[in-house]
Design a protein around this motif. Structure first.
Motif, PDB file in Angstrom:
ATOM      1  N   ASP A   5     -49.435  17.451 -24.632  1.00  0.00           N
ATOM      2  CA  ASP A   5     -50.383  17.128 -23.571  1.00  0.00           C
ATOM      3  C   ASP A   5     -49.790  17.540 -22.235  1.00  0.00           C
ATOM      4  O   ASP A   5     -48.608  17.847 -22.140  1.00  0.00           O
ATOM      5  CB  ASP A   5     -50.808  15.652 -23.605  1.00  0.00           C
ATOM      6  CG  ASP A   5     -49.651  14.717 -23.326  1.00  0.00           C
ATOM      7  OD1 ASP A   5     -48.823  15.021 -22.439  1.00  0.00           O
ATOM      8  OD2 ASP A   5     -49.559  13.681 -24.013  1.00  0.00           O
ATOM      9  N   HIS A  54     -52.625  23.000 -20.999  1.00  0.00           N
ATOM     10  CA  HIS A  54     -52.977  22.215 -22.184  1.00  0.00           C
ATOM     11  C   HIS A  54     -54.366  22.578 -22.704  1.00  0.00           C
ATOM     12  O   HIS A  54     -55.327  22.652 -21.958  1.00  0.00           O
ATOM     13  CB  HIS A  54     -52.924  20.716 -21.887  1.00  0.00           C
ATOM     14  CG  HIS A  54     -53.294  19.899 -23.078  1.00  0.00           C
ATOM     15  ND1 HIS A  54     -52.496  19.843 -24.200  1.00  0.00           N
ATOM     16  CD2 HIS A  54     -54.390  19.173 -23.361  1.00  0.00           C
ATOM     17  CE1 HIS A  54     -53.083  19.100 -25.117  1.00  0.00           C
ATOM     18  NE2 HIS A  54     -54.248  18.670 -24.627  1.00  0.00           N
ATOM     19  N   GLU A 104     -48.758  16.190 -19.661  1.00  0.00           N
ATOM     20  CA  GLU A 104     -47.598  15.496 -19.101  1.00  0.00           C
ATOM     21  C   GLU A 104     -46.291  16.008 -19.701  1.00  0.00           C
ATOM     22  O   GLU A 104     -45.226  15.780 -19.151  1.00  0.00           O
ATOM     23  CB  GLU A 104     -47.697  13.978 -19.352  1.00  0.00           C
ATOM     24  CG  GLU A 104     -48.568  13.268 -18.344  1.00  0.00           C
ATOM     25  CD  GLU A 104     -50.037  13.656 -18.474  1.00  0.00           C
ATOM     26  OE1 GLU A 104     -50.542  13.668 -19.615  1.00  0.00           O
ATOM     27  OE2 GLU A 104     -50.649  13.994 -17.440  1.00  0.00           O
TER      28      GLU A 104
END
Length: 434
Positions: A349, A376, A351
């Motif tokens: 993801d 992503h 992050e």
RNA sequence: GUGGGUGUAGCCAAGUGGUUAAGGCGCCGGAUUGUGAUUCCGGUAUUCGUGGGUUCAAUUCCCAUCAUCCACCCCA
């Protein structure tokens, strides 16, 4: 506003090399470099622009008058885009003649320009391998050059029955024209042109061309007799000339090396360039769909001397990328385009981009070719991307793997997926890619 | 430079003087927000190379032009 749209087409007779084509080109040239390197040849290059006069002297009327890209520069100098490499080579060698250690074994893969009407096997811009051996007077030079050519073909996987090298001698032809047939200068040119065409036209048409060139029936008969004679008979027709002696020695050596079957004496090989002085040759594709010359070359003993400093004999040949590509295609010798990346590092993801980059860096430093996902997308898309690019392995670290200091590795070729501990990852990947 | 063929999407293409220009591949999106190459669904041509002409009407017929391919010339 009626502004006309810019065209996306490449200039007539030129090609865009998108990555796939570029990879093919690289593959081809890398093969060539490998073989040439095995003979100790060194690569050189020169400018794409040369003074117009460099070609005016020796390249041949047709090329200069009709096929040369030329222009006048801002300093009123007449400039040409190189239509062939040999004059540049000769210039470079002449410039440093005394200081270069002989023999010179040089090669280059320049792009060359000729203003022509594009057709199969011929474009306006092409890349041409040039291989030259300078500083050797004897036919050993020709023998080596021919070996390079043959080994290059073998390096591509071509069988000896796929091609044939046809060999002639310029001086031998000149001796026949001048001493045996007693042709004058203008006749010589027309006769040479007729001989060049002989293989493509009917025998009657050939005779007509000769008559038009001003040849008497006796001269025609004598020429026919010469053209169809085997090499060993040539000496009887035009005496033991230097050309004859060269050819005998050349074929003796080539036969002794076991290369005789791919070499054939052929009096029809003339070659258009004016600077050849000795043995000339062309390598032909024997495939029925592609009967054309792949390479052409010969000996040019006076070209370097044209610059007035040093004389240096030379032998060389050129081979176009377009014709070579046709050969490889026709004979099924082009490999599938191989994946250029080993591993895709997925992005679980947004992050986790830093972890993704660290992982990718780690793998690159271990020597893998690694592409990482920078934006992503759904994981399905990421795997799809890898699959479409032909990337065999996808490495992904999600929260579950991260907790255990593991990464998940999927082999798209088999569909197998496994979690691997970071400590074992490099070895594990190496084993997968072996 | 000479002669001939062909131009419809990123690619391969069908088609007709008259409403919305087949189909396939590819591409994009979805079914399937921790998993691809299978399957299913949807989206993908408003200059049918460009310009002009004929016509009530042209992607279709005519002319020109450009591009491309093939042959010739010559060459690699």
């Amino acid at each position: 506003m009626t502004e006309s749209k810019l065209s996306t087409q490449p200039y007539k007779g030129t090609r865009d090399f998108y990555p796939d084509e570029m990879q093919q080109r690289r593959w081809m040239f890398d093969h060539l470099r490998q073989v040439i390197g095995s003979y100790g040849y060194q690569e050189y290059d020169g400018p794409m622009l040369e003074p117009f006069e460099l070609y005016a002297a020796k390249t041949g009327d047709e090329i200069v008058n009709e096929q040369l890209y030329s222009f006048v520069d801002r300093g009123d100098r007449k400039v040409a885009m190189r239509p062939e490499m040999t004059p540049t080579l000769a210039r470079m060698v002449a410039a440093k003649g005394q200081h270069l250690q002989k023999p010179l074994r040089w090669f280059s893969i320049p792009n060359l320009w000729r203003y022509e009407r594009p057709q199969r096997g011929r474009l306006r811009e092409h890349w041409q391998l040039n291989v030259d051996l300078l500083g050797v007077e004897g036919v050993e030079a020709e023998v080596e050059i021919i070996q390079v050519a043959i080994d290059m073909m073998r390096g591509f996987g071509a069988s000896p029955v796929d091609f044939e090298i046809q060999i002639n001698h310029r001086q031998l032809m000149n001796d026949v024209f001048e001493q045996v047939l007693k042709l004058d200068a203008s006749q010589t040119k027309a006769v040479a042109r007729a001989i060049d065409k002989r293989a493509k036209i009917a025998p009657e048409a050939f005779q007509t061309l000769l008559s038009e060139a001003g040849c008497s029936p006796e001269q025609i008969a004598e020429l026919e007799n010469f053209l169809t004679a085997p090499l060993l008979e040539i000496g009887k027709i035009c005496g033991e000339s230097q050309g004859y002696k060269d050819l005998i020695r050349f074929f003796d050596t080539v036969n002794a090396l076991g290369l005789g079957p791919v070499c054939r004496f052929n009096t029809s090989i003339m070659r258009g360039l004016d600077y050849y002085t000795g043995i000339v040759f062309e390598l032909f594709d024997k495939h029925p769909d592609n009967r054309r010359a792949l390479f052409g070359g010969g000996r040019y003993d006076n070209l370097v001397g044209m610059f007035g400093q040093t004389q240096m004999p030379g032998v060389g040949f050129g081979m176009g990328d377009v014709t070579l590509m046709d050969f490889l295609k026709v004979h099924g010798l082009l490999p599938e385009v191989k994946a250029h990346v080993d591993i895709l590092v997925g992005l679980f993801d947004a992050e986790m981009i830093v972890q993704n980059q660290q992982l990718a860096r780690h793998l690159r430093s271990a020597g893998f070719k690694v592409e990482s996902v920078l934006k992503h997308q759904k994981l399905g898309k990421q795997f799809e991307l890898a699959d479409k690019r032909g990337i065999p392995l996808v490495v992904l670290q999600g929260p579950d793997e991260a907790l255990l200091e593991q990464v998940s590795v999927k082999d798209l070729r088999t569909g197998a997926q496994e979690n691997v501990h970071m400590e074992n990852l490099i070895d594990w990947l190496q084993a997968q890619l072996a």
